[in-house]
Design a protein around this motif. Structure first.
Motif, PDB file in Angstrom:
ATOM      1  N   HIS A   1      47.043  -3.437  -6.525  1.00  0.00           N
ATOM      2  CA  HIS A   1      48.446  -3.002  -6.409  1.00  0.00           C
ATOM      3  C   HIS A   1      48.820  -2.972  -4.920  1.00  0.00           C
ATOM      4  O   HIS A   1      48.627  -1.979  -4.230  1.00  0.00           O
ATOM      5  CB  HIS A   1      48.590  -1.621  -7.050  1.00  0.00           C
ATOM      6  CG  HIS A   1      50.011  -1.152  -7.215  1.00  0.00           C
ATOM      7  ND1 HIS A   1      50.460  -0.465  -8.328  1.00  0.00           N
ATOM      8  CD2 HIS A   1      51.104  -1.254  -6.410  1.00  0.00           C
ATOM      9  CE1 HIS A   1      51.738  -0.170  -8.196  1.00  0.00           C
ATOM     10  NE2 HIS A   1      52.151  -0.633  -7.029  1.00  0.00           N
TER      11      HIS A   1
ATOM     12  N   HIS B   1      52.088  -4.395  -2.544  1.00  0.00           N
ATOM     13  CA  HIS B   1      53.396  -5.067  -2.476  1.00  0.00           C
ATOM     14  C   HIS B   1      53.488  -5.886  -1.188  1.00  0.00           C
ATOM     15  O   HIS B   1      53.268  -5.361  -0.095  1.00  0.00           O
ATOM     16  CB  HIS B   1      54.530  -4.042  -2.473  1.00  0.00           C
ATOM     17  CG  HIS B   1      54.692  -3.307  -3.775  1.00  0.00           C
ATOM     18  ND1 HIS B   1      55.563  -3.723  -4.759  1.00  0.00           N
ATOM     19  CD2 HIS B   1      54.090  -2.199  -4.252  1.00  0.00           C
ATOM     20  CE1 HIS B   1      55.503  -2.881  -5.792  1.00  0.00           C
ATOM     21  NE2 HIS B   1      54.611  -1.948  -5.510  1.00  0.00           N
TER      22      HIS B   1
ATOM     23  N   HIS C   1      55.238   0.292 -13.315  1.00  0.00           N
ATOM     24  CA  HIS C   1      55.316   1.533 -12.534  1.00  0.00           C
ATOM     25  C   HIS C   1      55.847   2.611 -13.495  1.00  0.00           C
ATOM     26  O   HIS C   1      57.018   2.556 -13.884  1.00  0.00           O
ATOM     27  CB  HIS C   1      56.298   1.385 -11.369  1.00  0.00           C
ATOM     28  CG  HIS C   1      55.774   0.597 -10.203  1.00  0.00           C
ATOM     29  ND1 HIS C   1      55.498  -0.738 -10.277  1.00  0.00           N
ATOM     30  CD2 HIS C   1      55.472   0.979  -8.938  1.00  0.00           C
ATOM     31  CE1 HIS C   1      55.048  -1.148  -9.097  1.00  0.00           C
ATOM     32  NE2 HIS C   1      55.027  -0.137  -8.263  1.00  0.00           N
TER      33      HIS C   1
ATOM     34  N   HIS D   1      50.555   4.146 -11.017  1.00  0.00           N
ATOM     35  CA  HIS D   1      50.753   5.559 -10.634  1.00  0.00           C
ATOM     36  C   HIS D   1      50.443   6.564 -11.746  1.00  0.00           C
ATOM     37  O   HIS D   1      49.450   7.268 -11.647  1.00  0.00           O
ATOM     38  CB  HIS D   1      52.151   5.797 -10.055  1.00  0.00           C
ATOM     39  CG  HIS D   1      52.489   4.843  -8.954  1.00  0.00           C
ATOM     40  ND1 HIS D   1      51.700   4.700  -7.839  1.00  0.00           N
ATOM     41  CD2 HIS D   1      53.503   3.946  -8.800  1.00  0.00           C
ATOM     42  CE1 HIS D   1      52.215   3.771  -7.040  1.00  0.00           C
ATOM     43  NE2 HIS D   1      53.303   3.290  -7.596  1.00  0.00           N
TER      44      HIS D   1
ATOM     45  N   ASP E   1      49.176   0.110  -2.483  1.00  0.00           N
ATOM     46  CA  ASP E   1      50.634   0.062  -2.662  1.00  0.00           C
ATOM     47  C   ASP E   1      51.294  -0.696  -1.501  1.00  0.00           C
ATOM     48  O   ASP E   1      51.769  -1.794  -1.691  1.00  0.00           O
ATOM     49  CB  ASP E   1      51.244   1.457  -2.823  1.00  0.00           C
ATOM     50  CG  ASP E   1      52.419   1.479  -3.796  1.00  0.00           C
ATOM     51  OD1 ASP E   1      52.676   0.442  -4.437  1.00  0.00           O
ATOM     52  OD2 ASP E   1      53.061   2.534  -3.926  1.00  0.00           O
TER      53      ASP E   1
END
Ligand SMILES: [Zn+2]
Length: 314
Positions: A12, A14, A182, A206, A263
């Motif tokens: 994960h 971005h 998410h 999450h 993230d």
């Protein structure tokens, strides 16, 4: 920290939150843009404020060249961190050309990745279902795309909810794409249930509130889904009160599968080894648990060939 496994896995990360700072400065300079102040996430800033930071990085990633470069740099950075299994994600519709730019931006990103990571395409909460459907069709022809995601967060004014994205997620499953959502990022656990039951999620992003509903814990455990935990990010958006308060050890004790992810390495000023250190600092987490999360991460990586069966979909 001594890592016993042969390599780390980050599922994960971005792209638009994980640029190198030097690259940010160069791309901003080329475009005559000043950095927003403050730049980057800060403790308990809230999800909306955090999401607003991406408005700037998206303006830097407005060409195929910039995306190709940044995707390649993120792969290099992850390798330097000891990551051997990597998944990157982004929302190609946000890079300045809307749906018309999706195919070109995805191709540019795949060129930058050059086989070093799987790519996930993100729809956003609130978007028209047509966007998700376009992303899935783009992915259909590109084996380098291994999954789809629903990112951002629901807002009261949104005209579309999860049920509207179901057809696209089901189609993604038919194509062998992995699906992550998410969900429960500080929001009630009913959202996690909907991600599983409505969107057929294979993994969950999450899910910080999952323990509030034992039935949802049971659902996720029964299906063997892996939660992507992003501890520093969760603290910064206010989904958890502090990194020490992350429920990671209780999840593992409850039989849930969890992997630790970054993230956004730029915006959260972190790396995967740093996140593993943060996890190790949580009371009840020991080295063996960390090793377990790394194994879960490797096992939960999406591959186009390995995920053609989705028995829980019917
Ligand atoms: Zn995320």
């Amino acid at each position: 920290m001594c890592i016993m496994t042969t390599g780390l896995a980050d599922l994960h990360r971005h792209i638009d939150g994980s640029l190198r700072m030097q690259t940010v400065l160069e791309l901003a300079n080329e475009r005559g843009l000043d950095l927003p102040q403050p730049f980057g996430f800060s403790p308990n800033m809230g999800l909306e404020q955090a999401l607003a930071q991406f408005a700037f990085t998206l303006r830097l990633l407005d060409t195929e060249e910039a995306l190709e470069r940044v995707a390649g740099e993120i792969c290099e950075d992850a390798t330097a961190e000891g990551v051997t299994t990597l998944e990157l994600r982004f929302a190609p519709q946000l890079h300045g050309r809307g749906l018309a730019g999706v195919d070109d931006f995805v191709d540019a990103t795949l060129r930058g990745i050059d086989g070093r990571a799987g790519l996930l395409l993100c729809g956003l909460y609130g978007e028209s279902p047509e966007v998700l459907e376009t992303l899935v069709e783009c992915a259909a022809e590109r084996p380098g795309v291994v999954g789809i995601d629903l990112a951002g967060g629901p807002l009261p004014g949104h005209g579309h909810g999860m049920a509207d994205y179901r057809a696209a997620f089901v189609r993604a499953g038919e194509l062998g794409l992995g699906r992550t959502v998410h969900a429960g990022e500080g929001r009630p656990p009913a959202e996690i249930r909907a991600a599983v039951e409505t969107l057929c999620a294979d993994r969950l992003g999450h899910a910080t509130t999952i323990l509030r509903d034992p039935a949802v814990v049971e659902l996720v455990r029964e299906r063997g889904l892996t939660i992507e935990a992003c501890i520093t990010s969760n603290m910064q958006v206010g989904a958890i009160a502090s990194c020490a308060a992350h429920p990671l050890p209780r999840w593992i004790e409850s039989g849930l599968k969890v992997c630790i992810c970054t993230d956004n390495t730029l915006l959260s000023a972190t790396t995967l080894p740093a996140e593993l250190e943060v996890a190790l600092g949580i009371e009840g987490v020991d080295q063996e648990m960390i090793e377990q999360t790394i194994a879960f991460a490797h096992a939960a990586a999406f591959t186009r060939t390995g995920r053609s069966e989705h028995p829980h979909e019917v």
